[in-house]
Design a protein around this motif. Sequence first.
Motif, mmCIF file in Angstrom:
data_model
loop_
_atom_site.group_PDB
_atom_site.id
_atom_site.type_symbol
_atom_site.label_atom_id
_atom_site.label_comp_id
_atom_site.label_asym_id
_atom_site.label_seq_id
_atom_site.Cartn_x
_atom_site.Cartn_y
_atom_site.Cartn_z
ATOM 1 N N ILE A 1 29.678 -30.701 -12.692
ATOM 2 C CA ILE A 1 30.559 -29.693 -13.288
ATOM 3 C C ILE A 1 30.239 -28.345 -12.660
ATOM 4 O O ILE A 1 29.070 -27.998 -12.461
ATOM 5 N N GLY A 2 31.273 -27.591 -12.312
ATOM 6 C CA GLY A 2 31.018 -26.294 -11.702
ATOM 7 C C GLY A 2 32.266 -25.452 -11.557
ATOM 8 O O GLY A 2 33.291 -25.709 -12.198
ATOM 9 N N LEU A 3 32.172 -24.443 -10.706
ATOM 10 C CA LEU A 3 33.245 -23.475 -10.510
ATOM 11 C C LEU A 3 33.995 -23.753 -9.211
ATOM 12 O O LEU A 3 33.440 -24.331 -8.276
ATOM 13 N N GLY A 4 35.238 -23.309 -9.168
ATOM 14 C CA GLY A 4 36.023 -23.413 -7.954
ATOM 15 C C GLY A 4 36.927 -22.203 -7.804
ATOM 16 O O GLY A 4 37.391 -21.638 -8.799
ATOM 17 N N TRP A 5 37.141 -21.777 -6.542
ATOM 18 C CA TRP A 5 38.083 -20.703 -6.250
ATOM 19 C C TRP A 5 38.572 -20.848 -4.812
ATOM 20 O O TRP A 5 38.007 -21.634 -4.042
ATOM 21 N N ARG A 6 39.619 -20.129 -4.464
ATOM 22 C CA ARG A 6 40.179 -20.249 -3.121
ATOM 23 C C ARG A 6 39.183 -19.736 -2.089
ATOM 24 O O ARG A 6 38.644 -18.645 -2.213
ATOM 25 N N ALA A 7 38.924 -20.544 -1.080
ATOM 26 C CA ALA A 7 37.976 -20.166 -0.037
ATOM 27 C C ALA A 7 38.414 -18.877 0.646
ATOM 28 O O ALA A 7 39.597 -18.688 0.943
ATOM 29 N N GLY A 8 37.478 -17.979 0.847
ATOM 30 C CA GLY A 8 37.767 -16.722 1.537
ATOM 31 C C GLY A 8 38.292 -15.627 0.644
ATOM 32 O O GLY A 8 38.438 -14.485 1.101
ATOM 33 N N ARG A 9 38.582 -15.932 -0.609
ATOM 34 C CA ARG A 9 39.113 -14.905 -1.498
ATOM 35 C C ARG A 9 38.001 -13.942 -1.908
ATOM 36 O O ARG A 9 36.894 -14.350 -2.282
ATOM 37 N N ALA A 10 38.290 -12.635 -1.858
ATOM 38 C CA ALA A 10 37.336 -11.632 -2.327
ATOM 39 C C ALA A 10 37.305 -11.670 -3.854
ATOM 40 O O ALA A 10 38.360 -11.578 -4.510
ATOM 41 N N LEU A 11 36.133 -11.815 -4.427
ATOM 42 C CA LEU A 11 36.014 -11.922 -5.873
ATOM 43 C C LEU A 11 36.148 -10.554 -6.522
ATOM 44 O O LEU A 11 35.487 -9.588 -6.116
ATOM 45 N N THR A 12 36.997 -10.465 -7.527
ATOM 46 C CA THR A 12 37.139 -9.233 -8.300
ATOM 47 C C THR A 12 35.901 -9.051 -9.169
ATOM 48 O O THR A 12 35.114 -9.981 -9.359
ATOM 49 N N PRO A 13 35.679 -7.857 -9.722
ATOM 50 C CA PRO A 13 34.531 -7.668 -10.620
ATOM 51 C C PRO A 13 34.532 -8.663 -11.792
ATOM 52 O O PRO A 13 33.469 -9.151 -12.192
ATOM 53 N N ALA A 14 35.712 -8.979 -12.331
ATOM 54 C CA ALA A 14 35.782 -9.940 -13.433
ATOM 55 C C ALA A 14 35.376 -11.336 -12.957
ATOM 56 O O ALA A 14 34.678 -12.071 -13.664
ATOM 57 N N MET A 15 35.823 -11.721 -11.764
ATOM 58 C CA MET A 15 35.436 -13.017 -11.197
ATOM 59 C C MET A 15 33.939 -13.060 -10.923
ATOM 60 O O MET A 15 33.271 -14.077 -11.186
ATOM 61 N N GLN A 16 33.390 -11.957 -10.405
ATOM 62 C CA GLN A 16 31.958 -11.892 -10.149
ATOM 63 C C GLN A 16 31.164 -12.037 -11.445
ATOM 64 O O GLN A 16 30.138 -12.713 -11.488
ATOM 65 N N ALA A 17 31.643 -11.386 -12.513
ATOM 66 C CA ALA A 17 30.960 -11.483 -13.803
ATOM 67 C C ALA A 17 30.987 -12.915 -14.331
ATOM 68 O O ALA A 17 29.982 -13.418 -14.850
ATOM 69 N N PHE A 18 32.135 -13.559 -14.193
ATOM 70 C CA PHE A 18 32.293 -14.939 -14.645
ATOM 71 C C PHE A 18 31.319 -15.845 -13.889
ATOM 72 O O PHE A 18 30.593 -16.645 -14.484
ATOM 73 N N ARG A 19 31.295 -15.683 -12.572
ATOM 74 C CA ARG A 19 30.402 -16.486 -11.743
ATOM 75 C C ARG A 19 28.932 -16.195 -12.073
ATOM 76 O O ARG A 19 28.115 -17.114 -12.196
#
Length: 316
Positions: A270-288
Amino acid sequence: MALSIRQLKYFIATAEYGQVSQAAVNQNISQSAITAAIKDLESSVGVPLFSRTTQGMELTASGRQFLSHAYEILSKIDEAMHLNFIDSDIQGELVVAATYTVIGYFLPLHIERMRRLFPKIRVQLYEMNRDAIEEGLLTNRYDMSVLLTSNIMNPLITTETLVGSVRRLWVPAQHHLLKYDAVGLQEVAQEPYIMLTVDEAAQSALKYWSKTPYQPNVILRTSSVEAVRSMVANNQGVAILSDMVHRPWSLEGRRIETITVQDQIPAMDIGLGWRAGRALTPAMQAFRSYFQQAFGTPGAPSTKPARSSPSLGGSD
């Protein structure tokens, strides 16, 4: 007498294993210590929590109610012991997609903790199958996903596995295979088999079955984990499923035991997934970052406090 963490742990182990001997092995303590702790606990709460039978320890109605509270108490203690100091002022929107199994058995607790830790981040959550999640990530419909990373093969999706949940054989109480500490797929193939189909569980199962000369004797295919649980508990068949979705009791109150499988069976990752190469927003960074710290994965943020913030902890 005041309740102790030790008593709660011993009580939960006994409830889950149904045997003082097995609970003692799990807790690496003597059987007499387990028995004494449960006796003291019953004295403290003023009601019997177990019925002692020739088959082992069965929860009473009060015991089942107390078990729910015991899980919650230990969860809160675990949360308090794993403080997180990520900046709680981060704000923004986060659109997250998750698969059926993840939403049902993994994610809700973490979403609740995230919302307390990051009150200014608005999380929109969607349940989707893997294909829809992959398409949504690639078209930026979803920012991130929480899913079974072991099912992802698309090189355009970046994944980060958080935890692997071991798959074991589920059998009803008093099943003849319980006399063994571990069994092989050869023995499992001789039993009626309940095949779960949701989240590509059937495909995952056939991958490891296909590496052996055996095949499961499938009598039912179902997308419902609860159906599998009830069928197994009522002695209609066996199943191989992950520890994450295992619960020791069916809806009818019948017990479900697990046995280690000797053959090589991959864990459910079980884990996280996102589009390869996408710059993570601050909210995405916090989630990760939350999940990295919760599960101790590489890249987890330092716990050096920058300011006071709500606490959070590990998980299942």
